[in-house]
Design a protein around this motif. Structure first.
Motif, PDB file in Angstrom:
ATOM      1  N   GLN A  12      -5.194  -6.043  -2.238  1.00  0.00           N
ATOM      2  CA  GLN A  12      -6.036  -7.239  -2.298  1.00  0.00           C
ATOM      3  C   GLN A  12      -5.463  -8.248  -1.308  1.00  0.00           C
ATOM      4  N   PHE A 127      -2.018   1.080  -4.368  1.00  0.00           N
ATOM      5  CA  PHE A 127      -2.879  -0.108  -4.258  1.00  0.00           C
ATOM      6  C   PHE A 127      -2.162  -1.266  -4.943  1.00  0.00           C
ATOM      7  N   HIS A 129      -2.283  -5.140  -6.280  1.00  0.00           N
ATOM      8  CA  HIS A 129      -3.104  -6.295  -6.635  1.00  0.00           C
ATOM      9  C   HIS A 129      -2.209  -7.329  -7.299  1.00  0.00           C
ATOM     10  N   GLY A 175     -10.206  -0.392  -4.446  1.00  0.00           N
ATOM     11  CA  GLY A 175      -9.744  -1.098  -5.647  1.00  0.00           C
ATOM     12  C   GLY A 175      -9.970  -0.338  -6.943  1.00  0.00           C
ATOM     13  N   ALA A 177      -8.998   2.375  -9.518  1.00  0.00           N
ATOM     14  CA  ALA A 177      -7.715   3.036  -9.789  1.00  0.00           C
ATOM     15  C   ALA A 177      -7.717   4.489  -9.317  1.00  0.00           C
ATOM     16  N   TYR A 180      -6.495   5.861  -5.813  1.00  0.00           N
ATOM     17  CA  TYR A 180      -5.086   5.824  -5.377  1.00  0.00           C
ATOM     18  C   TYR A 180      -4.199   6.559  -6.383  1.00  0.00           C
ATOM     19  N   HIS A 181      -3.021   6.979  -5.955  1.00  0.00           N
ATOM     20  CA  HIS A 181      -2.106   7.614  -6.903  1.00  0.00           C
ATOM     21  C   HIS A 181      -1.491   6.595  -7.853  1.00  0.00           C
ATOM     22  N   LEU A 182      -1.195   5.408  -7.326  1.00  0.00           N
ATOM     23  CA  LEU A 182      -0.535   4.385  -8.160  1.00  0.00           C
ATOM     24  C   LEU A 182      -1.045   2.997  -7.778  1.00  0.00           C
ATOM     25  N   SER A 183      -1.456   2.216  -8.771  1.00  0.00           N
ATOM     26  CA  SER A 183      -1.895   0.838  -8.518  1.00  0.00           C
ATOM     27  C   SER A 183      -1.059  -0.099  -9.376  1.00  0.00           C
ATOM     28  N   VAL A 184      -0.556  -1.159  -8.752  1.00  0.00           N
ATOM     29  CA  VAL A 184       0.340  -2.066  -9.481  1.00  0.00           C
ATOM     30  C   VAL A 184      -0.063  -3.513  -9.306  1.00  0.00           C
TER      31      VAL A 184
END
Lengths: 208, 208
Positions: A12, A127, A129, A175, A177, A180-184
């Motif tokens: 983001q 990803f 955010h 954006g 989930a 992507y493999h991992l979004s934090v």
């Protein structure tokens, strides 16, 4: 190490994704590419850098409008020329990214790198955010000349550009989930804490 | 420890989110609530458990259809009675979840718990997803009587139910990275690896 690992970072606007990518690359001793991809694509193609910069993670205003209206409008309103020229630039940039990934382990920020590298056996996509208030504060720090309202507007506009660009060039949703493999959410552990945590993911997979 | 920590888990159908939630709760010594929320809501309200089960993470077919058509259609097509009765059940279930979180540190799977606990100072929300092929294999293991095609259909239908339910009762989007603190594709580290990795996130925040 013979294996080349590619870490891609979607983010983001104002989330801290760029900082996290840079610190992650430094921590792992990987190459780091953000705007550099644009400069390199220009060099490799012999085209003027401004051509790439103007199209960087954006689709044209008319294309963006058409996107916001949904797929049928996209087909109705998008002038063929817009799509063709942007797709040409995207192709050149994709080749640049693929060449990079052959040469060294690296972190690539934005530019649909996760999609471009989708068949790479050692690509992990992230990803980043963040909470809205933190993002606004970060944007104001980058652009001290603008107001809070303007920062909010810029945040919304940039995310919209990135989403339109990503959704057009990939078969995924920016954006989302599952893209992507991992979004934090970087607010939970902070920038440095998030870098360390993401690094753990890479370590857990590769035992680096 | 006096502090009560609430970990909520949203999940794609067949992703392994339930298993991860259970193992995470066991690893941390936290309570675990999935379908249990439904049973407890029935007990606390004195209403028949079937009433809750029929509405569990689902909106009615007409409501689901209206959702799929977007907001204006939702207002046009949804019969008031559907919304009222479902909202009543949602309220009872929300109270059950809030009561749980006051009593003990716990893991709550699904049921918009992340939204219900949004003002809780120590709530961390997770979303678990997985590769399509792995999800189908997991669904076939749960339902050995169905075909691959039926498993694909069930997967799409259940995700649609969950999304419609979540999007109706919260101001967020199901499966959108920004709706959760951390989203993980469980295929990268496997079920046990993902449990350990999520536990690291909780540890990094609270030093447990």
């Amino acid at each position: 190490m013979d294996r080349k690992i590619v870490l891609t970072i979607g983010r983001q606007f104002g989330s801290g994704g760029r900082d996290i990518g840079l610190k992650l690359a430094n921590a792992l001793g990987f190459g780091y590419y953000d705007k550099e991809v644009v400069t390199m694509a220009a060099q490799e193609s012999g085209l003027c850098p401004e051509v790439f910069e103007n199209a960087d993670e954006k689709v044209s205003d008319r294309l963006a409008y058409a996107f916001s209206m949904g797929f049928p409008y996209m087909r109705m309103f998008t002038p063929h020329a817009d799509i063709l020229s942007n797709e040409g630039l995207f192709k050149i940039q994709s080749d640049t990214i693929q060449n990079l990934a052959e040469k060294e382990s690296c972190v690539i920020v934005g530019r649909c790198a996760d999609y471009i590298m989708r068949d790479h056996p050692d690509c992990i996509s992230f990803f980043i955010h963040n909470n809205t208030e933190i993002r606004i504060q970060r944007i104001l720090k980058m652009h001290p000349e603008i107001t809070v309202e303007q920062a909010k507007g810029l945040m919304a506009k940039m995310d919209k550009f990135r989403a339109a660009y990503y959704n057009y060039y990939t078969n995924k949703t920016w954006g989302n989930a599952a893209s992507y493999h991992l979004s934090v959410n970087a607010s939970v552990l902070g920038i440095d804490g998030t870098v360390a945590y993401i690094q753990q993911f890479v370590k857990a997979k590769y035992g680096l």
